[in-house]
Motif scaffolding. Structure first.
Motif, mmCIF file in Angstrom:
data_model
loop_
_atom_site.group_PDB
_atom_site.id
_atom_site.type_symbol
_atom_site.label_atom_id
_atom_site.label_comp_id
_atom_site.label_asym_id
_atom_site.label_seq_id
_atom_site.Cartn_x
_atom_site.Cartn_y
_atom_site.Cartn_z
ATOM 1 N N GLU A 195 -18.039 -85.261 -18.754
ATOM 2 C CA GLU A 195 -19.051 -85.124 -19.878
ATOM 3 C C GLU A 195 -18.530 -84.215 -21.092
ATOM 4 O OE1 GLU A 195 -23.983 -84.193 -20.721
ATOM 5 O OE2 GLU A 195 -22.800 -83.302 -18.964
ATOM 6 N N THR A 203 -18.217 -90.501 -22.983
ATOM 7 C CA THR A 203 -18.952 -91.140 -21.755
ATOM 8 C C THR A 203 -19.581 -92.288 -21.905
ATOM 9 O OG1 THR A 203 -20.360 -89.231 -21.898
ATOM 10 C CG2 THR A 203 -18.673 -89.183 -20.342
ATOM 11 N N SER A 207 -16.352 -94.204 -20.458
ATOM 12 C CA SER A 207 -16.343 -94.233 -18.959
ATOM 13 C C SER A 207 -16.802 -95.597 -18.242
ATOM 14 C CB SER A 207 -17.513 -93.287 -18.548
ATOM 15 O OG SER A 207 -18.912 -93.903 -18.850
ATOM 16 N N PHE A 231 -19.047 -91.090 -14.597
ATOM 17 C CA PHE A 231 -18.361 -90.101 -15.012
ATOM 18 C C PHE A 231 -19.307 -88.736 -14.478
ATOM 19 C CE2 PHE A 231 -21.785 -90.992 -17.984
ATOM 20 C CZ PHE A 231 -22.641 -89.521 -18.025
#
Length: 753
Positions: A195, A203, A207, A231
């Protein structure tokens, strides 16, 4: 400050141990057995101990004891600072020394810094584990310290993600075996896993991916299942870092740049040279789209690194730097102008410019960079450390220029490689790195002087997770190879005594069983090795167990306990299938190993190569090309030789004039892994081994149409020597993964009929 402490117990005994086998991993530098034995009590009493580390010991030993802390003075106990008497022989691990004295009435520890105490605890835990059933530990003195300051393990969480609890388990494994560095690979083409509050789309978009590649790379198949979002929040990362610190482990984060950036570019396409749009990668491999070295890109990366540094107190920040194709930079007017403006030689100089600019920023924040050995391209940044993965060359170059290096060559330290017979192992990325090969590694290259060798910080193994989809498979690929890495990093490995180490490793399986760890049992399986024989070749079988338990067949049938018992190497006089397995008390104890042999007139003959294969793909050397075993097109395991940027020129000595009309060889086409078919192949013959005559050449079109299984009709020939030149594809052309890099050429069995 150097201190000592006392673990005190009033117990006496009177035996003398002189030849006790201790199952310690890593094995200590010095052990001296003394008279008597320490009887393991029901209650452990601690005096003057570091509290946090003692709590760790209590957790590890579980319900084995009752525990009692005491502040009482003990007779003949003197407080004060005591120098550890051991000789300084390590590469910067000054706070990792300890001495344990076990007498019939107490356990007494001297240590240098809390690291030393924690490492002493690991030794004590292993001793308690080994001797808990007998109830007594032989009296001894252990004097110990590591050779290397960097003793590391890496984990890729980008290709496949692992939870916070699983990462903590991974850290526990490192602590148990005295490793002290956790390299956390957090960003890559296939996922951004950390993050960054300033850039939430990293993210939100980076992600997750729409699907994942499955199966061997050459199959080019996908599962069709969305993956992610996965994440770690910043709070979770703080939790992991704190957990590691409590176990005296440094977490080194890796933020990839300038390549392996597709997940970031999918979130922020303006950071690329072509502006996208981009998708998070679903395939494995290397991709052309990378960070563009504009001011906005550097500002983005500096902001990312600010948040990373706030989370990770490590001295080093890993910035990747590997496998960065130059295609987009070559096509970019901005990049070409930047090269001219800064008087850079070429795009490799631009890579160096990129790395040096990032290094300068991190140095200004009191941190240092470490990167894969491609950061050497165009000139190494002033204070950078190198992680040498393509071989030892990068580490040697760094050390000779007074830069620190961590040795992690793929041939010895890539735990995503197969560790047993690829036919009996789960699908892996490639290569063949069994336990004994890891144990044989010597991190300090022989060509370095004594002064230069001090720049070798240590050694690390890497676990890339393209084909590791869950944590059970992580465990399988790590153990037992982590045992070997541990002893190599500690500096007490003795490859000439491998069997003794293997016995200790097997003894630790009981510990892993108790922990529920899914370790590989590959060393129990049959290991086959082709050797030259008077009549061609023979097949040697071995196992870590009693060799009399090996049974085999040569007709392709499944072996049973009543099949032929193995006694000596099995002659291979014709094409056949040998199957083997290990049995105890008529019960199958191993996987069934199967090996196909296809013999020809070259099988087992003397063969020489003008250029040697890459160390990563050199198993068996030149003899692999005439051992009667065909390379599996889907497994880059132990049956292929790999050459990067080199031709294969092999000369085979038949021993006498031999008639043949066909020459064949196998090769691979796997462009995603930079493996390309040859440009051409030429057959030569000679009767004296000096004067060769070319008799047939085939071009790329014929090689391509044969799909890697090349057969060359040469007419009726008779010669004593056969030479085959297989021309490497050279530099990978634009539009292919790894463009502008040297192509790989993979070759197997060279035959003649």
């Amino acid at each position: 400050m150097q201190r000592f402490l006392l673990l005190f117990f009033i117990i006496f005994s009177g035996f003398f141990y002189s030849q006790t086998q201790l199952n310690l991993i890593p094995y200590p530098n010095h052990i001296n057995f003394t008279k008597g034995e320490f009887l393991i009590p029901k209650t452990l009493k601690f005096y003057d101990v570091p509290k946090e580390d003692t709590e760790y010991l209590r957790k590890r030993l579980g319900s084995m004891f009752k525990y009692e802390n005491t502040g009482k003075e003990i007779a003949n106990f003197t407080t004060g600072d005591y120098p550890y008497p051991g000789k300084r022989r390590n590469h910067g691990a000054a706070n990792d020394s300890y001495r344990i004295s076990i007498t019939p009435d107490k356990i007494f520890i001297m240590y240098t810094g809390n690291n030393g105490y924690f490492l002493a605890i690991q030794t004590l835990i292993q001793l308690f584990e080994q001797f808990k059933d007998s109830g007594k530990i032989p009296a001894m003195t252990v004097e110990d310290e590591p050779k290397f300051a960097w003793r590391g393990m890496h984990l890729d969480v980008c290709r496949h993600f692992f939870t916070v609890e699983e990462v903590k388990q991974y850290i526990d494994y490192l602590a148990m075996y005295k490793l002290n560095t956790f390299h956390w690979h957090l960003t890559d083409d296939q996922g951004w896993r950390i993050e960054i509050k300033k850039y939430p789309k990293l993210t939100q978009i980076g992600s997750k991916r729409k699907e994942s590649m499955i199966g061997p790379y050459v199959d080019n198949t996908f599962d069709g299942k969305p993956y992610g979002p996965y994440f770690y929040t910043q709070e979770q990362i703080k939790e992991v870092v704190k957990y590691a610190q409590e176990r005296h482990i440094t977490v080194v984060p890796e933020i990839e740049m300038p390549g392996h950036a597709l997940a970031a570019l999918a979130a922020y396409p303006e950071l690329a040279c072509t502006k996208g749009p981009f998708d998070v990668a679903t395939k494995w491999g290397v991709f052309d789209d990378v960070f563009c070295p504009e001011d906005d890109t550097f500002k983005f990366l500096e902001n990312v690194l600010d948040e990373v540094m706030a989370l990770f107190p490590s001295q080093y920040i890993h910035i990747g730097g590997d496998e960065c194709p130059k295609t987009r930079w070559k096509e970019s007017a901005f990049c070409q102008d930047l090269i001219k403006k800064n008087n850079l030689k070429d795009e490799h100089g631009l890579q160096s410019y990129f790395i040096q600019r990032i290094e300068k920023y991190l140095n200004s924040k009191g941190r240092k960079i470490i990167g894969w050995d491609e950061i050497l391209e165009g000139g190494l940044a002033p204070n950078a450390a190198v992680m040498s993965w393509t071989g030892i060359k990068g580490g040697v170059e760094a050390a000779k220029s007074n830069h620190f290096a961590v040795m992690t060559p793929g041939a010895y330290c890539y735990f995503d490689h197969y560790q047993g017979d690829p036919q009996t192992e789960p699908n892996a990325f490639g290569g063949f790195t069994p336990l004994d090969k890891v144990y044989s590694y010597k991190p300090i290259p022989e060509e370095l002087t004594k002064v230069q060798s001090k720049y070798i910080l240590g050694v690390q193994a890497n676990l890339w997770t393209e084909y590791i989809t869950d944590f059970k498979q992580v465990q399988y690929m790590v153990f037992p190879r982590l045992f070997a890495l541990s002893e190599v990093a500690w500096g007490t490995s003795k490859p000439e005594n491998y069997k003794e180490f293997e016995n200790r490793a097997i003894s630790h399986f009981k510990i892993l069983d108790k922990m529920g760890v899914n370790y590989a049992r590959s060393i129990y399986n049959i290991n086959g090795k082709v050797v030259p024989s008077q009549n061609g070749i023979a097949y040697e079988l071995s196992t870590s167990q009693n060799p009399e338990g090996i049974h085999f067949t040569i007709d392709g049938s499944i072996p049973t306990a009543h099949s032929q018992t193995y006694k000596s190497a099995i002659p291979v006089l014709k094409s056949m299938v040998i199957q083997s397995a290990y049995f105890e008390n008529n019960e199958l104890k191993s996987a069934v190993s199967s090996q196909d042999f296809i013999t020809s007139k070259t099988t087992g003959k003397k063969i020489t190569l003008e250029d040697q294969p890459s160390e990563n793909y050199s198993f068996g050397g030149a003899f692999t090309l005439v051992d009667g075993i065909m390379g599996n097109q889907k497994q880059l395991g132990k049956t292929w030789l790999g050459f990067q940027g080199k031709d294969v020129v092999a000369t085979i000595d038949f021993g006498e004039k031999t008639q043949f009309s066909e020459v064949y060889f196998n090769t691979l086409n796997n462009k995603g892994s930079w493996i390309h078919l040859a440009k051409s192949a030429t057959v030569y013959i000679s009767d004296d081994g000096k004067n060769f005559k070319a008799i047939k050449e085939i071009g790329k079109d014929q090689i391509l149409s044969a799909k890697g299984k090349i057969k060359i009709n040469v007419g009726n020939q008779s010669s004593k020597y056969l030479k085959l030149k297989i021309e490497n594809a050279g530099i990978i052309p634009a539009g292919n993964p790894g463009a502008d890099s040297k192509a790989w050429l993979f070759v197997d069995e060279i035959g003649a009929n």
